[in-house]
Write an enzyme that holds these catalytic residues in place. Structure first.
Site, PDB file in Angstrom:
ATOM      1  N   HIS A  67      -1.632  -6.857  -5.038  1.00 21.66           N
ATOM      2  CA  HIS A  67      -0.606  -6.036  -4.387  1.00 21.66           C
ATOM      3  C   HIS A  67      -0.704  -4.575  -4.847  1.00 21.66           C
ATOM      4  O   HIS A  67       0.015  -4.153  -5.749  1.00 21.66           O
ATOM      5  CB  HIS A  67       0.767  -6.624  -4.730  1.00 21.66           C
ATOM      6  CG  HIS A  67       1.865  -6.179  -3.824  1.00 21.66           C
ATOM      7  ND1 HIS A  67       2.858  -7.013  -3.393  1.00 21.66           N
ATOM      8  CD2 HIS A  67       2.139  -4.974  -3.265  1.00 21.66           C
ATOM      9  CE1 HIS A  67       3.693  -6.361  -2.619  1.00 21.66           C
ATOM     10  NE2 HIS A  67       3.290  -5.103  -2.536  1.00 21.66           N
ATOM     11  N   HIS A  69      -0.792  -0.520  -3.584  1.00 22.22           N
ATOM     12  CA  HIS A  69      -0.639   0.483  -2.524  1.00 22.22           C
ATOM     13  C   HIS A  69      -1.565   1.652  -2.861  1.00 22.22           C
ATOM     14  O   HIS A  69      -1.280   2.426  -3.783  1.00 22.22           O
ATOM     15  CB  HIS A  69       0.817   0.951  -2.426  1.00 22.22           C
ATOM     16  CG  HIS A  69       1.747  -0.148  -2.008  1.00 22.22           C
ATOM     17  ND1 HIS A  69       1.891  -0.538  -0.687  1.00 22.22           N
ATOM     18  CD2 HIS A  69       2.546  -0.978  -2.722  1.00 22.22           C
ATOM     19  CE1 HIS A  69       2.750  -1.544  -0.611  1.00 22.22           C
ATOM     20  NE2 HIS A  69       3.161  -1.834  -1.834  1.00 22.22           N
ATOM     21  N   ARG A  71      -2.383   3.954  -0.617  1.00 18.75           N
ATOM     22  CA  ARG A  71      -1.816   5.084   0.141  1.00 18.75           C
ATOM     23  C   ARG A  71      -2.788   5.812   1.070  1.00 18.75           C
ATOM     24  O   ARG A  71      -2.376   6.726   1.762  1.00 18.75           O
ATOM     25  CB  ARG A  71      -1.172   6.113  -0.797  1.00 18.75           C
ATOM     26  CG  ARG A  71      -0.034   5.578  -1.640  1.00 18.75           C
ATOM     27  CD  ARG A  71       1.146   5.171  -0.800  1.00 18.75           C
ATOM     28  NE  ARG A  71       2.300   4.830  -1.621  1.00 18.75           N
ATOM     29  CZ  ARG A  71       3.051   3.749  -1.423  1.00 18.75           C
ATOM     30  NH1 ARG A  71       2.800   2.901  -0.435  1.00 18.75           N
ATOM     31  NH2 ARG A  71       4.078   3.506  -2.196  1.00 18.75           N
ATOM     32  N   ASN A 101       0.564  -0.938   4.456  1.00 15.54           N
ATOM     33  CA  ASN A 101       1.611  -0.003   4.934  1.00 15.54           C
ATOM     34  C   ASN A 101       1.187   1.449   4.714  1.00 15.54           C
ATOM     35  O   ASN A 101       1.864   2.224   4.054  1.00 15.54           O
ATOM     36  CB  ASN A 101       2.966  -0.301   4.280  1.00 15.54           C
ATOM     37  CG  ASN A 101       2.942  -0.223   2.757  1.00 15.54           C
ATOM     38  OD1 ASN A 101       1.900  -0.393   2.140  1.00 15.54           O
ATOM     39  ND2 ASN A 101       4.090   0.047   2.151  1.00 15.54           N
ATOM     40  N   HIS A 185       6.838 -10.158   2.510  1.00 14.64           N
ATOM     41  CA  HIS A 185       7.778  -9.330   1.748  1.00 14.64           C
ATOM     42  C   HIS A 185       9.145  -9.884   2.135  1.00 14.64           C
ATOM     43  O   HIS A 185       9.619  -9.650   3.249  1.00 14.64           O
ATOM     44  CB  HIS A 185       7.605  -7.868   2.173  1.00 14.64           C
ATOM     45  CG  HIS A 185       8.693  -6.940   1.751  1.00 14.64           C
ATOM     46  ND1 HIS A 185       8.462  -5.853   0.956  1.00 14.64           N
ATOM     47  CD2 HIS A 185      10.021  -6.911   2.042  1.00 14.64           C
ATOM     48  CE1 HIS A 185       9.591  -5.185   0.756  1.00 14.64           C
ATOM     49  NE2 HIS A 185      10.558  -5.816   1.413  1.00 14.64           N
ATOM     50  N   HIS A 238       5.990 -10.315  -4.514  1.00 18.08           N
ATOM     51  CA  HIS A 238       6.978  -9.809  -5.486  1.00 18.08           C
ATOM     52  C   HIS A 238       8.319 -10.566  -5.538  1.00 18.08           C
ATOM     53  O   HIS A 238       9.376 -10.008  -5.282  1.00 18.08           O
ATOM     54  CB  HIS A 238       7.232  -8.307  -5.322  1.00 18.08           C
ATOM     55  CG  HIS A 238       7.420  -7.776  -3.923  1.00 18.08           C
ATOM     56  ND1 HIS A 238       8.184  -8.380  -2.977  1.00 18.08           N
ATOM     57  CD2 HIS A 238       6.945  -6.631  -3.349  1.00 18.08           C
ATOM     58  CE1 HIS A 238       8.173  -7.647  -1.881  1.00 18.08           C
ATOM     59  NE2 HIS A 238       7.428  -6.588  -2.066  1.00 18.08           N
ATOM     60  N   ASP A 311       2.321  -4.542  -7.541  1.00 17.90           N
ATOM     61  CA  ASP A 311       3.074  -3.771  -6.546  1.00 17.90           C
ATOM     62  C   ASP A 311       3.034  -2.283  -6.901  1.00 17.90           C
ATOM     63  O   ASP A 311       4.044  -1.576  -6.807  1.00 17.90           O
ATOM     64  CB  ASP A 311       4.514  -4.274  -6.410  1.00 17.90           C
ATOM     65  CG  ASP A 311       5.208  -3.690  -5.176  1.00 17.90           C
ATOM     66  OD1 ASP A 311       4.533  -3.016  -4.374  1.00 17.90           O
ATOM     67  OD2 ASP A 311       6.424  -3.898  -5.047  1.00 17.90           O
ATOM     68  N   HIS A 315       4.520   7.299  -5.522  1.00 19.44           N
ATOM     69  CA  HIS A 315       5.280   8.220  -4.658  1.00 19.44           C
ATOM     70  C   HIS A 315       5.275   9.589  -5.319  1.00 19.44           C
ATOM     71  O   HIS A 315       5.350   9.688  -6.550  1.00 19.44           O
ATOM     72  CB  HIS A 315       6.730   7.738  -4.492  1.00 19.44           C
ATOM     73  CG  HIS A 315       6.853   6.495  -3.663  1.00 19.44           C
ATOM     74  ND1 HIS A 315       6.660   6.487  -2.296  1.00 19.44           N
ATOM     75  CD2 HIS A 315       7.144   5.220  -4.006  1.00 19.44           C
ATOM     76  CE1 HIS A 315       6.825   5.256  -1.837  1.00 19.44           C
ATOM     77  NE2 HIS A 315       7.117   4.472  -2.856  1.00 19.44           N
ATOM     78  N   GLY A 330       9.758   2.050  -5.102  1.00 20.30           N
ATOM     79  CA  GLY A 330       8.404   1.762  -5.597  1.00 20.30           C
ATOM     80  C   GLY A 330       8.126   2.438  -6.915  1.00 20.30           C
ATOM     81  O   GLY A 330       8.690   3.496  -7.209  1.00 20.30           O
TER      82      GLY A 330
HETATM   83  C1  NCD Z   1       6.434  -0.480  -1.676  1.00 16.71           C
HETATM   84  C2  NCD Z   1       5.847   0.839  -1.195  1.00 16.71           C
HETATM   85  O1  NCD Z   1       6.257   1.887  -1.709  1.00 16.71           O
HETATM   86  O2  NCD Z   1       4.937   0.824  -0.354  1.00 16.71           O
HETATM   87  N1  NCD Z   1       7.667  -0.205  -2.343  1.00 16.71           N
HETATM   88  C3  NCD Z   1       8.318  -0.993  -3.185  1.00 16.71           C
HETATM   89  O3  NCD Z   1       9.429  -0.656  -3.583  1.00 16.71           O
HETATM   90  N2  NCD Z   1       7.830  -2.126  -3.611  1.00 16.71           N
HETATM   91  C4  NCD Z   1       6.596  -1.420  -0.555  1.00 16.71           C
HETATM   92  C5  NCD Z   1       6.755  -2.848  -0.985  1.00 16.71           C
HETATM   93  O4  NCD Z   1       5.865  -3.403  -1.668  1.00 16.71           O
HETATM   94  O5  NCD Z   1       7.743  -3.466  -0.653  1.00 16.71           O
END
Ligand code: NCD
Length: 447
Positions: A67, A69, A71, A101, A185, A238, A311, A315, A330
């Site tokens: 998991h 991200h 980006r 995403n 999710h 998660h 996860d 950001h 996140g």
């Molecule tokens: C994730 C994200 O920022 O893409 N954010 C989060 O709070 N976990 C999205 C997700 O995994 O639900």
């Protein structure tokens, strides 16, 4: 599509470590030649090899994150495939599953191919989770068959749960037909009702809109029923509540094909952190009271939860500095996951180091289709398992005696939104070896 990977040329000798081999931990040297583990034993001699003295350290299979991200495409200010996989390597991961995403969403062969292409030369291997629905809109199914032909093994609309049970059922059925896994999710938006933290003492005290545990659990229950009815393979992302763990435990006992993951922040932090109103503690699912984290730990220890997944959700400061209810959810996770899990599960609960490697490497590799037994249809090398002769050298070297202090500005991620700023953590990732190449040496990236 097959992305053929390259094995590193040359030889490397890891001396004096505790090696997690097929018959349990052994004190031994490990010789790696041209990307393959070629010998394990005491007093190995290889005159031309680079030697890393790993005495006191554990040598195990590189971690696999289900998991991540990354980006890219779309939010390269927060992370890129290059910076995210560097963070992964520093965290001991040799493979990550990139979440869909992004912008555009990973719902087409074109974008999936682009991400795989950028991942092919990265510091950790990159597998891709495809979106379940077009644009993650929750309505129209993405071209799952086409994505599956590219090697996509996991489908998810992560960031949002599929709200419509009919769409979820159809997608589960498609996944079953394709031999893929549907990953949810779990968040019923109707029940969550816009809550940005866990509904309970702290949400009331701080006046922040809360979402109850049932927002997660209702979707867990729905998906377990659907997966059981269809015989489809379900992976739950998660998981964070006592009720969810209980539902999965019962579903596994009933023979439903379900796997589950949990993120370190859900068993090392509680919702008391939000009293600071700092959005660095905002995450989905939200941080919860300690008994939920304890239930997650119990689930990890008894096999109800199969994997620890980060996860990792970078950001930018501009967005995380917004007021709590406006900031995106996140937190970073790749570089802290091992130490946090080691502290809580090995030091705190007495889990054997091998058990921790099952949660961070072997089980997630199997769920992602990246283990030696799977087809690895993106063409990746094998991950997870044990350190044995003949395997591709995807290896991590851990020093359990050493400690470090988390500093957001020193992390490899472009973003700095770690909730563990200033925290001293036990257990250090010393070296990470990807297909025989030392990508992290003494805690420093080599490229
Ligand atoms: C994730 C994200 O920022 O893409 N954010 C989060 O709070 N976990 C999205 C997700 O995994 O639900």
């Amino acid at each position: 599509m097959t992305t053929t990977y390259e094995l590193a040329l040359g030889s490397l000798l890891l001396t004096g470590g505790t090696v997690l081999g097929s018959d349990g931990p052994v004190l031994a040297d490990v010789l790696i030649e041209n990307g393959i583990i070629t010998a394990i034993g005491q007093g190995l001699n290889a005159p031309d090899a680079e030697v890393l003295d790993v005495e006191g350290c554990t040598v195990g299979p590189g971690f696999v994150d289900l998991h991540t991200h990354l980006r890219e495409p779309g939010k390269e200010q927060a992370e890129t495939i290059e910076t995210g996989t560097r963070a992964a390597a520093l965290g001991g991961f040799t493979a990550v599953v990139a979440m869909p995403n992004t912008d555009p969403v990973l719902d087409s062969a074109f974008v999936v191919r682009a991400v795989l292409g950028l991942g092919a030369t990265a510091m950790a291997e990159v597998a891709v989770a495809g979106a379940i629905t077009v644009g993650r809109n929750g309505q129209e199914l993405a071209p799952m068959a086409e994505l599956s032909k590219l090697g996509v093994m996991l489908f998810t609309d992560d960031g949002t749960g599929v709200q419509n049970g009919g769409v979820a059922r159809r997608a589960l059925d498609y996944c079953r037909g394709l031999g893929a896994t549907y990953a949810e999710h779990c968040e019923d938006l109707g029940i969550a009702a816009g809550g940005v933290v866990h509904e309970g003492y702290w949400s009331s005290k701080l006046g922040l809109p809360g979402q109850p545990a049932s927002a997660e659990e209702a979707m867990v229950a729905r998906d377990l029923l659907l997966a059981g009815e269809l015989g489809a393979r379900l992976h739950l992302l998660h998981l964070s509540t006592e009720g969810s763990v209980d539902l999965v435990r019962r579903a596994k006992a009933a023979g439903i094909k379900v796997t589950a993951e949990a993120a370190p922040h859900h068993f090392t932090l509680t919702d008391a952190s939000i009293a600071s109103f700092d959005a660095v503690y905002k995450v989905n699912p939200p941080l919860r009271p300690a008994h939920h984290g304890d239930a997650v730990v119990a689930g990890l220890l008894d096999g109800t939860i199969d994997a620890i997944a980060t996860d990792h959700a970078p950001h930018t400061p501009e967005t995380k500095d917004l007021p709590f209810d406006e900031a995106p959810p996140g937190m970073l996770g790749l570089e802290t996951a091992f130490s946090l899990s080691y502290e809580r599960l090995v030091l705190g609960e007495g889990l054997a180091m091998e058990g921790l490697f099952d949660l961070l490497s072997t089980n997630p590799a199997r769920i992602a289709g990246l283990d030696a037994q799977s087809d690895r249809p993106f063409g990746q090398s094998e991950h997870g398992g044990r350190v044995t002769v003949g395997r591709t050298a995807n290896v991590v070297v851990i020093d359990p005696r050493a400690a470090w202090t988390v500093e957001g500005s020193s992390l490899a991620s472009l973003a700095q939104n770690t909730p563990y700023e200033g925290r001293k953590l036990q257990g250090v990732v010393r070296h990470t070896i990807l297909r025989g190449e030392v990508v992290v040496r003494n805690g420093e990236p080599t490229r």
